[in-house]
Design a protein around this motif. Sequence first.
Motif, PDB file in Angstrom:
ATOM      1  N   ASP A 182      41.908  24.395   7.396  1.00 44.50           N
ATOM      2  CA  ASP A 182      43.024  25.211   6.923  1.00 44.50           C
ATOM      3  C   ASP A 182      42.568  26.482   6.213  1.00 44.50           C
ATOM      4  O   ASP A 182      43.254  27.494   6.248  1.00 44.50           O
ATOM      5  N   ASP A 183      41.430  26.433   5.555  1.00 42.55           N
ATOM      6  CA  ASP A 183      40.901  27.623   4.894  1.00 42.55           C
ATOM      7  C   ASP A 183      40.362  28.597   5.948  1.00 42.55           C
ATOM      8  O   ASP A 183      39.634  28.190   6.863  1.00 42.55           O
ATOM      9  N   PRO A 184      40.703  29.877   5.864  1.00 43.98           N
ATOM     10  CA  PRO A 184      40.275  30.834   6.902  1.00 43.98           C
ATOM     11  C   PRO A 184      38.766  30.897   7.106  1.00 43.98           C
ATOM     12  O   PRO A 184      38.292  30.949   8.244  1.00 43.98           O
ATOM     13  N   LYS A 185      38.010  30.880   6.006  1.00 42.64           N
ATOM     14  CA  LYS A 185      36.555  30.939   6.136  1.00 42.64           C
ATOM     15  C   LYS A 185      36.019  29.695   6.820  1.00 42.64           C
ATOM     16  O   LYS A 185      35.155  29.768   7.704  1.00 42.64           O
ATOM     17  N   ASP A 186      36.537  28.535   6.429  1.00 44.43           N
ATOM     18  CA  ASP A 186      36.108  27.280   7.060  1.00 44.43           C
ATOM     19  C   ASP A 186      36.509  27.238   8.530  1.00 44.43           C
ATOM     20  O   ASP A 186      35.773  26.695   9.370  1.00 44.43           O
ATOM     21  N   PHE A 187      37.678  27.789   8.841  1.00 41.23           N
ATOM     22  CA  PHE A 187      38.132  27.843  10.235  1.00 41.23           C
ATOM     23  C   PHE A 187      37.147  28.674  11.054  1.00 41.23           C
ATOM     24  O   PHE A 187      36.724  28.274  12.155  1.00 41.23           O
ATOM     25  N   GLY A 188      36.763  29.839  10.503  1.00 38.63           N
ATOM     26  CA  GLY A 188      35.797  30.680  11.202  1.00 38.63           C
ATOM     27  C   GLY A 188      34.468  29.987  11.414  1.00 38.63           C
ATOM     28  O   GLY A 188      33.854  30.086  12.489  1.00 38.63           O
ATOM     29  N   LYS A 189      33.987  29.257  10.405  1.00 35.09           N
ATOM     30  CA  LYS A 189      32.732  28.512  10.532  1.00 35.09           C
ATOM     31  C   LYS A 189      32.831  27.446  11.622  1.00 35.09           C
ATOM     32  O   LYS A 189      31.864  27.192  12.359  1.00 35.09           O
ATOM     33  N   ALA A 190      33.998  26.812  11.718  1.00 43.82           N
ATOM     34  CA  ALA A 190      34.183  25.775  12.741  1.00 43.82           C
ATOM     35  C   ALA A 190      34.145  26.387  14.140  1.00 43.82           C
ATOM     36  O   ALA A 190      33.564  25.807  15.071  1.00 43.82           O
ATOM     37  N   VAL A 191      34.744  27.559  14.294  1.00 45.60           N
ATOM     38  CA  VAL A 191      34.684  28.243  15.595  1.00 45.60           C
ATOM     39  C   VAL A 191      33.233  28.556  15.949  1.00 45.60           C
ATOM     40  O   VAL A 191      32.784  28.322  17.083  1.00 45.60           O
ATOM     41  N   LEU A 192      32.486  29.080  14.989  1.00 44.35           N
ATOM     42  CA  LEU A 192      31.070  29.385  15.237  1.00 44.35           C
ATOM     43  C   LEU A 192      30.278  28.129  15.594  1.00 44.35           C
ATOM     44  O   LEU A 192      29.394  28.159  16.465  1.00 44.35           O
ATOM     45  N   ALA A 193      30.598  27.015  14.930  1.00 45.33           N
ATOM     46  CA  ALA A 193      29.905  25.764  15.233  1.00 45.33           C
ATOM     47  C   ALA A 193      30.137  25.348  16.678  1.00 45.33           C
ATOM     48  O   ALA A 193      29.208  24.900  17.375  1.00 45.33           O
ATOM     49  N   VAL A 194      31.377  25.489  17.148  1.00 44.23           N
ATOM     50  CA  VAL A 194      31.674  25.144  18.538  1.00 44.23           C
ATOM     51  C   VAL A 194      30.910  26.053  19.493  1.00 44.23           C
ATOM     52  O   VAL A 194      30.374  25.593  20.525  1.00 44.23           O
ATOM     53  N   LEU A 195      30.849  27.335  19.169  1.00 48.46           N
ATOM     54  CA  LEU A 195      30.181  28.292  20.049  1.00 48.46           C
ATOM     55  C   LEU A 195      28.664  28.104  20.077  1.00 48.46           C
ATOM     56  O   LEU A 195      28.014  28.437  21.082  1.00 48.46           O
ATOM     57  N   GLU A 196      28.101  27.563  18.993  1.00 44.62           N
ATOM     58  CA  GLU A 196      26.637  27.517  18.871  1.00 44.62           C
ATOM     59  C   GLU A 196      26.038  26.115  19.009  1.00 44.62           C
ATOM     60  O   GLU A 196      24.837  25.989  19.273  1.00 44.62           O
ATOM     61  N   ASP A 197      26.842  25.081  18.814  1.00 42.32           N
ATOM     62  CA  ASP A 197      26.327  23.708  18.849  1.00 42.32           C
ATOM     63  C   ASP A 197      26.791  23.035  20.141  1.00 42.32           C
ATOM     64  O   ASP A 197      27.934  22.568  20.253  1.00 42.32           O
ATOM     65  N   ARG A 198      25.912  22.949  21.119  1.00 41.80           N
ATOM     66  CA  ARG A 198      26.290  22.409  22.429  1.00 41.80           C
ATOM     67  C   ARG A 198      26.691  20.943  22.354  1.00 41.80           C
ATOM     68  O   ARG A 198      27.617  20.503  23.048  1.00 41.80           O
ATOM     69  N   ALA A 199      25.983  20.170  21.522  1.00 44.95           N
ATOM     70  CA  ALA A 199      26.301  18.739  21.416  1.00 44.95           C
ATOM     71  C   ALA A 199      27.692  18.537  20.823  1.00 44.95           C
ATOM     72  O   ALA A 199      28.458  17.682  21.282  1.00 44.95           O
ATOM     73  N   LEU A 200      28.033  19.322  19.801  1.00 46.81           N
ATOM     74  CA  LEU A 200      29.367  19.242  19.195  1.00 46.81           C
ATOM     75  C   LEU A 200      30.433  19.611  20.215  1.00 46.81           C
ATOM     76  O   LEU A 200      31.439  18.901  20.366  1.00 46.81           O
ATOM     77  N   ALA A 201      30.211  20.723  20.912  1.00 47.81           N
ATOM     78  CA  ALA A 201      31.197  21.160  21.899  1.00 47.81           C
ATOM     79  C   ALA A 201      31.397  20.113  22.986  1.00 47.81           C
ATOM     80  O   ALA A 201      32.530  19.842  23.413  1.00 47.81           O
ATOM     81  N   GLN A 202      30.326  19.508  23.433  1.00 45.79           N
ATOM     82  CA  GLN A 202      30.429  18.494  24.479  1.00 45.79           C
ATOM     83  C   GLN A 202      31.195  17.273  23.981  1.00 45.79           C
ATOM     84  O   GLN A 202      32.023  16.704  24.718  1.00 45.79           O
ATOM     85  N   ARG A 203      30.939  16.848  22.747  1.00 44.96           N
ATOM     86  CA  ARG A 203      31.670  15.705  22.192  1.00 44.96           C
ATOM     87  C   ARG A 203      33.171  15.996  22.110  1.00 44.96           C
ATOM     88  O   ARG A 203      34.007  15.153  22.468  1.00 44.96           O
ATOM     89  N   LEU A 204      33.517  17.182  21.646  1.00 41.54           N
ATOM     90  CA  LEU A 204      34.930  17.558  21.553  1.00 41.54           C
ATOM     91  C   LEU A 204      35.568  17.605  22.939  1.00 41.54           C
ATOM     92  O   LEU A 204      36.722  17.180  23.111  1.00 41.54           O
ATOM     93  N   ARG A 205      34.837  18.128  23.919  1.00 42.22           N
ATOM     94  CA  ARG A 205      35.386  18.189  25.279  1.00 42.22           C
ATOM     95  C   ARG A 205      35.676  16.797  25.820  1.00 42.22           C
ATOM     96  O   ARG A 205      36.765  16.521  26.346  1.00 42.22           O
ATOM     97  N   GLU A 206      34.716  15.910  25.718  1.00 40.21           N
ATOM     98  CA  GLU A 206      34.866  14.567  26.286  1.00 40.21           C
ATOM     99  C   GLU A 206      35.931  13.758  25.557  1.00 40.21           C
ATOM    100  O   GLU A 206      36.738  13.065  26.211  1.00 40.21           O
ATOM    101  N   CYS A 207      35.934  13.821  24.250  1.00 41.21           N
ATOM    102  CA  CYS A 207      36.904  13.020  23.485  1.00 41.21           C
ATOM    103  C   CYS A 207      38.321  13.559  23.639  1.00 41.21           C
ATOM    104  O   CYS A 207      39.279  12.789  23.651  1.00 41.21           O
TER     105      CYS A 207
END
Length: 429
Positions: free
Chosen positions: A358-383
């Motif tokens: 909900d916090d804008p800065k944290d939201f931005g960090k989460a977007v960056l995590a998805v863009l940069e962490d392949r394992a995280l992105a893959q887990r989110l895609r599959e689940c």
Amino acid sequence: MASLNVRPRLLFLCQTLPYPPDGGVWIRTYHILRLLARAFDITALCFERAAMPGNGPAGDTAASCAALSRFAAIEVFPVPQRRSRIRYVWDHVRSTALQRVYTTYLYESRAFERRLAEILHSKPIDLVHADSLDLAGYLPACRGVPVVCVHHDVESALLRRRADIERSEWRSAYLRHQARLMEDAERHWCERVALNVAVSEQDRTRLQRIAPGSRATIVPNGVDIEEFRPDGTTGRGVAFVGGLHWFPNLDALEFFSRDILPHVRAVRPDVPARWIGSASIDQRRRYLQEFDIDVTGYVDDVRPLMREAACHVVPLRAGGGTRLKILNSWAMGKPVVATSVGCEGLQAIDGENILIRDDPKDFGKAVLAVLEDRALAQRLRECGRATVERAYSWDVIGRDLIETYLDVANGEPRNSAPAIAATGAGHGR
């Protein structure tokens, strides 16, 4: 009571023509109509669909009726207010003076009322589906027939959320006033219809808190898991799906542009951002020039543009119900970052099938995590994909939906309630 040898008759009352199914309420209502047609003979009385910038198909009423005729006999009625500025002002005046929620007057139509009465008197109707409590003014005419009323969201709660983020003091005050009037209507009618249908457990709880004697069930929003499916495309950048004609989407774009995107581009200046949905030419130009966000305007098929993004965002701060946009993203195997309001009512588990910030800065960090962490992105895609296959496929939803409606039509105890009584005839008109 419906005969065992004849398909029961359902009268489907709708505040909008549910075709093309290209967003929010139209997607849900289209699929509900389609599913109910498997068990019922349906006559649908629908108000016209308002035109949106660039969306020519929505204005082709004849083509929409032809497409829907596979499921029901469709009749369409104009919304009188859309053709008269005087009527628009008068409806707001009447709402304030008579202390009845504004939508009562927005959908007040003598032609619709006459046709409804003709149908109810010309043949036996086993069940009435009211697709929104905005049509409460017509419920007194349905007395003696069980009514299922759908709540795409809890409108009084939605109005309060919008009031909370409205910058204009007088608009905020008026929205809070309308929220109180809407809650009065919810309290009155939810206890009088045979069954209320909410889209989430949170919404059902809200409704039953407002109207403790109401009967309510949950029919979640769904997704066509064959139409929206992964194709292996990873994509680049971020995307949101939703037209700017709806205030919560416009507010989400402002929130994302001003408060979230700068945190993303401070680290990744080259990240592309796209907003997919209806918008005016001025809106498209403004967001491109000020924030380098590609606002597409209306598109016939959102899937190709959705596939091009690596992360889907839902930065909503207002609204209600549940988000079909998240279900579509999950079905396509796209990672999603959302606010808690954005994913409310869904089986959303932070860190498993979605990231919730909900916090804008944290939201931005989460977007960056998805863009940069392949394992995280893959887990989110599959689940995400697994979640919609398990719980949100329209075919899965349809089995319980049809059984529930047949139970109400046949007066089964678990869903039965007194049909609309004459005592409610004066409320909401």
